[in-house]
Scaffold this active site. Structure first.
Site, PDB file in Angstrom:
ATOM      1  N   ASN A 146       8.509  -5.705  -1.049  1.00  0.00           N
ATOM      2  CA  ASN A 146       7.984  -4.681  -0.338  1.00  0.00           C
ATOM      3  C   ASN A 146       6.558  -4.460   0.083  1.00  0.00           C
ATOM      4  OD1 ASN A 146       7.968  -2.152   1.203  1.00  0.00           O
ATOM      5  ND2 ASN A 146       9.004  -0.960  -0.465  1.00  0.00           N
ATOM      6  N   HIS A 181       4.538  -4.586   8.866  1.00  0.00           N
ATOM      7  CA  HIS A 181       4.641  -4.510  10.292  1.00  0.00           C
ATOM      8  C   HIS A 181       3.267  -4.838  11.014  1.00  0.00           C
ATOM      9  CE1 HIS A 181       7.741  -1.841   9.042  1.00  0.00           C
ATOM     10  NE2 HIS A 181       6.951  -1.042   8.676  1.00  0.00           N
ATOM     11  N   HIS A 218      12.850  -2.917   1.543  1.00  0.00           N
ATOM     12  CA  HIS A 218      12.308  -1.436   1.803  1.00  0.00           C
ATOM     13  C   HIS A 218      13.257  -0.359   1.311  1.00  0.00           C
ATOM     14  CE1 HIS A 218       9.560  -3.416   4.351  1.00  0.00           C
ATOM     15  NE2 HIS A 218      10.499  -4.005   4.948  1.00  0.00           N
ATOM     16  N   PRO A 247       1.012  -1.051   0.099  1.00  0.00           N
ATOM     17  CA  PRO A 247       0.116   0.035   0.112  1.00  0.00           C
ATOM     18  C   PRO A 247       0.941   1.143  -0.081  1.00  0.00           C
ATOM     19  CG  PRO A 247      -0.073  -1.118   2.216  1.00  0.00           C
ATOM     20  CD  PRO A 247       0.681  -2.238   1.218  1.00  0.00           C
ATOM     21  N   ASN A 248       0.512   2.267  -0.682  1.00  0.00           N
ATOM     22  CA  ASN A 248       0.864   3.701  -0.553  1.00  0.00           C
ATOM     23  C   ASN A 248       2.149   3.724  -1.773  1.00  0.00           C
ATOM     24  OD1 ASN A 248      -1.060   4.898   0.943  1.00  0.00           O
ATOM     25  ND2 ASN A 248      -0.212   3.558   2.444  1.00  0.00           N
ATOM     26  N   ALA A 264       3.461  -0.946   4.714  1.00  0.00           N
ATOM     27  CA  ALA A 264       2.992  -0.914   5.990  1.00  0.00           C
ATOM     28  C   ALA A 264       2.288  -2.300   6.461  1.00  0.00           C
ATOM     29  CB  ALA A 264       1.910   0.230   6.246  1.00  0.00           C
ATOM     30  N   TYR A 306      11.209   9.068   1.001  1.00  0.00           N
ATOM     31  CA  TYR A 306      11.201   8.080  -0.201  1.00  0.00           C
ATOM     32  C   TYR A 306      11.844   8.556  -1.329  1.00  0.00           C
ATOM     33  CZ  TYR A 306       8.286   5.690   3.208  1.00  0.00           C
ATOM     34  OH  TYR A 306       7.500   4.997   4.289  1.00  0.00           O
ATOM     35  N   ARG A 348      13.833   4.581  11.879  1.00  0.00           N
ATOM     36  CA  ARG A 348      12.480   5.075  11.759  1.00  0.00           C
ATOM     37  C   ARG A 348      11.821   4.814  13.085  1.00  0.00           C
ATOM     38  NH1 ARG A 348       9.758   4.808   6.333  1.00  0.00           N
ATOM     39  NH2 ARG A 348       8.467   6.497   7.338  1.00  0.00           N
ATOM     40  N   ARG A 400       4.840  11.115  -2.380  1.00  0.00           N
ATOM     41  CA  ARG A 400       4.592  10.748  -1.046  1.00  0.00           C
ATOM     42  C   ARG A 400       5.887  11.005  -0.215  1.00  0.00           C
ATOM     43  NH1 ARG A 400       4.897   4.643   1.002  1.00  0.00           N
ATOM     44  NH2 ARG A 400       4.408   5.061   3.256  1.00  0.00           N
ATOM     45  N   GLU A 447      13.009  -9.589   1.095  1.00  0.00           N
ATOM     46  CA  GLU A 447      12.389  -8.472   1.577  1.00  0.00           C
ATOM     47  C   GLU A 447      13.024  -7.018   1.434  1.00  0.00           C
ATOM     48  OE1 GLU A 447      11.498  -8.609   5.894  1.00  0.00           O
ATOM     49  OE2 GLU A 447      10.557  -6.908   5.913  1.00  0.00           O
TER      50      GLU A 447
END
Ligand code: DQA
Length: 153
Positions: free
Chosen positions: A75, A81, A101, A11-12, A78, A24, A108, A19, A99
């Protein structure tokens, strides 16, 4: 035959470019798709690049990867998590998982330090921006080639 890799984005990530550019950067998801396709072709991999904002769609994509793809780069954004469902789908799929990111999730907020996806992943690449996807392709290519070599022995 070329190894087939499913590259899944959560998502996103469709909002990349606009964004939170301080985190990013300005690279869009289309830019990343082009990078992935170029690196995949150099490595003689066949990459299928997808994005969904929907947890169920991501789970279904992972389920249908079984038997059709040789590896998954994910990826989960959200959902990394929060999603036991994505973890379970990855565990059931039994193909190598890398994985990715864009940001270094360990620099963060604390809630980003835990990843369900990591329990199913051979390795994690984070903090290198879009280049992380290329590094993930290199890693999965090496993994698959090593598996082939072991099978021939
Ligand atoms: C992300 C990190 C996640 O914590 C976040 O929710 C994202 C993007 C990354 O690529 O850095 O959406 O997965």
């Amino acid at each position: 035959m070329a190894h087939k890799i499913l590259v899944l984005n959560g998502p996103n990530l469709n909002m990349l470019g606009t964004r939170e550019p301080e985190i990013y950067g300005h690279t869009t998801l289309d830019d990343i798709k082009r990078l992935v396709e170029a690196r995949a072709s150099t490595l003689k991999l066949d990459a299928d690049f997808r994005q969904s904002n929907n947890e169920g769609e991501l789970v279904s994509a992972i389920q249908s990867a079984r038997g059709h793809f040789d590896g998954i780069i994910i990826n989960a954004a959200a959902y990394t998590h929060t999603s036991v469902a994505i973890l379970d789908a990855l565990l059931a799929c039994s193909v190598p998982v890398v994985e990715v990111h864009l940001s270094n999730i360990y620099r963060r907020e604390e809630f980003r330090h835990h990843s369900y996806v990591s329990r199913a992943a051979t390795g994690v690449i984070c903090g290198f921006g879009a280049e992380g996807y290329e590094l993930a392709l290199d890693a999965i290519s090496n993994l698959l080639n090593a598996n082939l070599l072991n099978k021939k022995k």
